[in-house]
Design a protein around this motif. Sequence first.
Motif, PDB file in Angstrom:
ATOM      1  N   ILE A 273       0.840  -1.297   0.007  1.00  0.00           N
ATOM      2  CA  ILE A 273       0.028  -0.204   0.000  1.00  0.00           C
ATOM      3  C   ILE A 273       0.903   1.124   0.010  1.00  0.00           C
ATOM      4  CG2 ILE A 273      -1.580   1.404   1.565  1.00  0.00           C
ATOM      5  CD1 ILE A 273      -2.725  -1.512   2.300  1.00  0.00           C
ATOM      6  N   GLN A 274       1.951   1.208   0.759  1.00  0.00           N
ATOM      7  CA  GLN A 274       2.820   2.366   0.773  1.00  0.00           C
ATOM      8  C   GLN A 274       3.606   2.747  -0.507  1.00  0.00           C
ATOM      9  OE1 GLN A 274       5.429   1.601   4.766  1.00  0.00           O
ATOM     10  NE2 GLN A 274       4.601  -0.275   3.817  1.00  0.00           N
ATOM     11  N   ARG A 275       3.539   1.887  -1.576  1.00  0.00           N
ATOM     12  CA  ARG A 275       4.094   2.351  -2.841  1.00  0.00           C
ATOM     13  C   ARG A 275       3.219   2.336  -4.075  1.00  0.00           C
ATOM     14  NH1 ARG A 275       8.476  -2.712  -3.815  1.00  0.00           N
ATOM     15  NH2 ARG A 275       7.106  -3.486  -5.770  1.00  0.00           N
ATOM     16  N   GLY A 276       1.944   2.003  -3.756  1.00  0.00           N
ATOM     17  CA  GLY A 276       0.920   1.823  -4.921  1.00  0.00           C
ATOM     18  C   GLY A 276       0.367   3.270  -4.764  1.00  0.00           C
ATOM     19  N   GLY A 277      -0.289   3.684  -5.950  1.00  0.00           N
ATOM     20  CA  GLY A 277      -1.374   5.018  -5.947  1.00  0.00           C
ATOM     21  C   GLY A 277      -0.531   6.373  -6.416  1.00  0.00           C
ATOM     22  N   ASN A 278      -1.130   7.267  -6.490  1.00  0.00           N
ATOM     23  CA  ASN A 278      -0.554   8.475  -6.760  1.00  0.00           C
ATOM     24  C   ASN A 278       0.357   9.194  -6.038  1.00  0.00           C
ATOM     25  OD1 ASN A 278      -2.940   8.205  -8.557  1.00  0.00           O
ATOM     26  ND2 ASN A 278      -4.081   9.883  -7.833  1.00  0.00           N
ATOM     27  N   PRO A 279       1.407   9.734  -6.584  1.00  0.00           N
ATOM     28  CA  PRO A 279       2.486  10.749  -5.927  1.00  0.00           C
ATOM     29  C   PRO A 279       1.820  11.782  -5.251  1.00  0.00           C
ATOM     30  CG  PRO A 279       2.638  10.923  -8.087  1.00  0.00           C
ATOM     31  CD  PRO A 279       1.473  10.105  -7.973  1.00  0.00           C
ATOM     32  N   SER A 280       2.368  12.088  -4.035  1.00  0.00           N
ATOM     33  CA  SER A 280       2.122  13.364  -3.436  1.00  0.00           C
ATOM     34  C   SER A 280       2.465  14.748  -4.435  1.00  0.00           C
ATOM     35  CB  SER A 280       2.785  13.354  -2.294  1.00  0.00           C
ATOM     36  OG  SER A 280       4.414  13.584  -2.342  1.00  0.00           O
ATOM     37  N   PRO A 281       1.953  15.862  -4.068  1.00  0.00           N
ATOM     38  CA  PRO A 281       2.476  16.942  -4.755  1.00  0.00           C
ATOM     39  C   PRO A 281       3.902  17.015  -4.650  1.00  0.00           C
ATOM     40  CG  PRO A 281       0.395  17.398  -3.664  1.00  0.00           C
ATOM     41  CD  PRO A 281       0.665  16.052  -3.315  1.00  0.00           C
ATOM     42  N   PHE A 282       4.365  16.772  -3.561  1.00  0.00           N
ATOM     43  CA  PHE A 282       5.992  17.201  -3.207  1.00  0.00           C
ATOM     44  C   PHE A 282       6.765  16.243  -4.241  1.00  0.00           C
ATOM     45  CE2 PHE A 282       9.810  15.862  -1.424  1.00  0.00           C
ATOM     46  CZ  PHE A 282      10.461  17.117  -1.098  1.00  0.00           C
ATOM     47  N   ASP A 283       6.207  14.815  -4.419  1.00  0.00           N
ATOM     48  CA  ASP A 283       6.987  13.892  -5.311  1.00  0.00           C
ATOM     49  C   ASP A 283       6.838  14.270  -6.688  1.00  0.00           C
ATOM     50  OD1 ASP A 283       8.191  12.442  -3.308  1.00  0.00           O
ATOM     51  OD2 ASP A 283       6.837  10.976  -2.912  1.00  0.00           O
ATOM     52  N   ARG A 284       5.623  14.960  -6.771  1.00  0.00           N
ATOM     53  CA  ARG A 284       5.281  15.232  -8.477  1.00  0.00           C
ATOM     54  C   ARG A 284       6.509  16.313  -8.707  1.00  0.00           C
ATOM     55  NH1 ARG A 284      -1.321  15.390  -8.859  1.00  0.00           N
ATOM     56  NH2 ARG A 284      -1.633  13.634  -7.449  1.00  0.00           N
ATOM     57  N   ILE A 285       6.617  17.252  -7.730  1.00  0.00           N
ATOM     58  CA  ILE A 285       7.384  18.408  -8.204  1.00  0.00           C
ATOM     59  C   ILE A 285       8.772  17.835  -8.254  1.00  0.00           C
ATOM     60  CG2 ILE A 285       8.336  20.684  -7.351  1.00  0.00           C
ATOM     61  CD1 ILE A 285       5.428  20.955  -7.899  1.00  0.00           C
ATOM     62  N   LEU A 286       9.289  17.105  -7.292  1.00  0.00           N
ATOM     63  CA  LEU A 286      10.758  16.609  -7.227  1.00  0.00           C
ATOM     64  C   LEU A 286      10.925  15.803  -8.398  1.00  0.00           C
ATOM     65  CD1 LEU A 286      13.279  16.252  -5.575  1.00  0.00           C
ATOM     66  CD2 LEU A 286      12.166  14.042  -4.400  1.00  0.00           C
ATOM     67  N   ALA A 287      10.081  14.801  -8.678  1.00  0.00           N
ATOM     68  CA  ALA A 287      10.345  13.983  -9.986  1.00  0.00           C
ATOM     69  C   ALA A 287      10.363  14.882 -11.170  1.00  0.00           C
ATOM     70  CB  ALA A 287       9.181  13.188  -9.918  1.00  0.00           C
ATOM     71  N   THR A 288       9.610  15.929 -11.555  1.00  0.00           N
ATOM     72  CA  THR A 288       9.540  16.899 -12.556  1.00  0.00           C
ATOM     73  C   THR A 288      10.922  17.557 -12.306  1.00  0.00           C
ATOM     74  OG1 THR A 288       7.304  17.063 -12.384  1.00  0.00           O
ATOM     75  CG2 THR A 288       8.256  18.960 -13.617  1.00  0.00           C
ATOM     76  N   ARG A 289      11.498  17.973 -11.420  1.00  0.00           N
ATOM     77  CA  ARG A 289      12.690  18.707 -11.455  1.00  0.00           C
ATOM     78  C   ARG A 289      13.742  17.670 -12.083  1.00  0.00           C
ATOM     79  NH1 ARG A 289      11.741  22.042  -6.199  1.00  0.00           N
ATOM     80  NH2 ARG A 289      11.335  24.103  -7.057  1.00  0.00           N
ATOM     81  N   LEU A 290      13.941  16.512 -11.272  1.00  0.00           N
ATOM     82  CA  LEU A 290      14.866  15.951 -11.385  1.00  0.00           C
ATOM     83  C   LEU A 290      14.970  15.320 -12.831  1.00  0.00           C
ATOM     84  CD1 LEU A 290      14.662  13.395  -8.336  1.00  0.00           C
ATOM     85  CD2 LEU A 290      16.505  14.913  -8.779  1.00  0.00           C
ATOM     86  N   GLY A 291      13.697  14.988 -13.571  1.00  0.00           N
ATOM     87  CA  GLY A 291      13.617  14.661 -14.814  1.00  0.00           C
ATOM     88  C   GLY A 291      14.132  15.792 -15.818  1.00  0.00           C
ATOM     89  N   GLY A 292      13.800  16.982 -15.413  1.00  0.00           N
ATOM     90  CA  GLY A 292      14.005  18.164 -16.488  1.00  0.00           C
ATOM     91  C   GLY A 292      15.653  18.332 -16.321  1.00  0.00           C
ATOM     92  N   TYR A 293      16.338  17.962 -15.212  1.00  0.00           N
ATOM     93  CA  TYR A 293      17.553  18.326 -14.884  1.00  0.00           C
ATOM     94  C   TYR A 293      18.394  17.261 -15.773  1.00  0.00           C
ATOM     95  CZ  TYR A 293      21.875  19.745 -12.662  1.00  0.00           C
ATOM     96  OH  TYR A 293      23.150  20.387 -12.209  1.00  0.00           O
ATOM     97  N   ALA A 294      17.809  15.895 -15.675  1.00  0.00           N
ATOM     98  CA  ALA A 294      18.521  14.991 -16.565  1.00  0.00           C
ATOM     99  C   ALA A 294      18.652  15.122 -18.131  1.00  0.00           C
ATOM    100  CB  ALA A 294      17.690  13.564 -16.527  1.00  0.00           C
ATOM    101  N   THR A 295      17.455  15.687 -18.616  1.00  0.00           N
ATOM    102  CA  THR A 295      17.556  16.090 -19.916  1.00  0.00           C
ATOM    103  C   THR A 295      18.694  17.351 -20.359  1.00  0.00           C
ATOM    104  OG1 THR A 295      14.942  15.464 -20.230  1.00  0.00           O
ATOM    105  CG2 THR A 295      16.088  16.806 -21.792  1.00  0.00           C
ATOM    106  N   GLU A 296      18.633  18.055 -19.273  1.00  0.00           N
ATOM    107  CA  GLU A 296      19.704  19.343 -19.423  1.00  0.00           C
ATOM    108  C   GLU A 296      21.080  18.601 -19.526  1.00  0.00           C
ATOM    109  OE1 GLU A 296      18.986  22.846 -19.648  1.00  0.00           O
ATOM    110  OE2 GLU A 296      17.114  22.099 -19.522  1.00  0.00           O
ATOM    111  N   LEU A 297      21.374  17.682 -18.689  1.00  0.00           N
ATOM    112  CA  LEU A 297      22.658  17.093 -18.671  1.00  0.00           C
ATOM    113  C   LEU A 297      22.806  16.367 -20.097  1.00  0.00           C
ATOM    114  CD1 LEU A 297      22.772  15.350 -15.031  1.00  0.00           C
ATOM    115  CD2 LEU A 297      23.946  17.389 -15.830  1.00  0.00           C
TER     116      LEU A 297
END
Length: 337
Positions: A262-286
């Motif tokens: 249950i702890q890893r299923g379902g929708n990400p929190s807003p915090f995780d969505r933002i963090l994931a978006t930032r990390l993903g975008g930075y990967a493309t910049e690299l």
Amino acid sequence: MKIGILSSGGDCPGINATIRGVGKTAITQYGMEVVGIHGGFSGLLNRDVEPLDEHSLSGILNLGGTILGTSREKGFREMLTSPDQEQSLLITQAYEELGLDCLVCIGGNGTQKTTNLLAQHGLHVIGLPKTIDNDIWGTEITFGFDTAVNIATEAIDRLHSTASSHKRVMLVEVMGHRAGWIALYAGMAGGADVILLPELGFDIQKINEAICHRAQKGKPHSIVVVAEGLKMPDKKKATDFLTHEIEAATGIETRKTVLGYIQRGGNPSPFDRILATRLGGYATELIAKGQFGCMVCVKDNRIDSIPLSEVAGKLKLVTPEHDLVVQGKRMGISFGV
Ligand code: F6P
């Protein structure tokens, strides 16, 4: 440029937000071609890929799991370390046949280790750290962790009311693999009375004393948060042992709850969505800058990168000096030691 993205290891909330962060930045900002690789590293070997465009990257930000699928990669890693060089050649051939300029690997500790091996074999790779366990070396936080802590905290909140109504001890086992991060954060956020971490170990007498001490002060109910990685000398399950021992020693009815997947299923929190978006975008910049062989990370609260060679094979564990452990102790929370 053409980039491939895969997710590997256990899933966690926020993987899709990362795929979207990498892919949309690549397409919109740089006009890159993006392909998704199905089922982790095995999909690379099988050339099991799909083109990702703005349409397929739409509507996935809040979705749990991974649209690409995932798998454990032990067999693939063994190919990379095999003395038979034909094995690793199969992998580099797949990368070349797919016409990739970079492979983005979203995963936990095992995945970062495998991604580092790919870099050593001359492939252009970027690692993206994901796990609910928050145990990846070289990054202050991983996406998935915040969501898991939210879920575990809500569970602890709910256990409080039933524990106090029935005057029971409630044990709750949370995930975290060998690390105690989820137990520490959810335990502190949920107001647990006892928090047991693999990094600190435990003494059953100390746990019983803490529970009896509460009962003497008029609080016969207690919440005990147990990290799944808590070690027992004889390989017994810690939660089973503790449930039995606490009830026998304190005379207070004791129940256990194992939160599990249950702890890893379902929708990400807003915090995780933002963090994931930032990390993903930075990967493309690299990738656009041609900086490969590293893992995107959070350092001093900012998005940064670290060489995969520094990350591979290490675990980030809770230390006894962690400020939350220290603060918990100051407030009378027992860490069972
Ligand atoms: O790494 C995430 C995690 O959920 C751990 O907390 C847990 O120990 C493990 O994965 C479970 O793995 P599996 O999906 O192989 O059962």
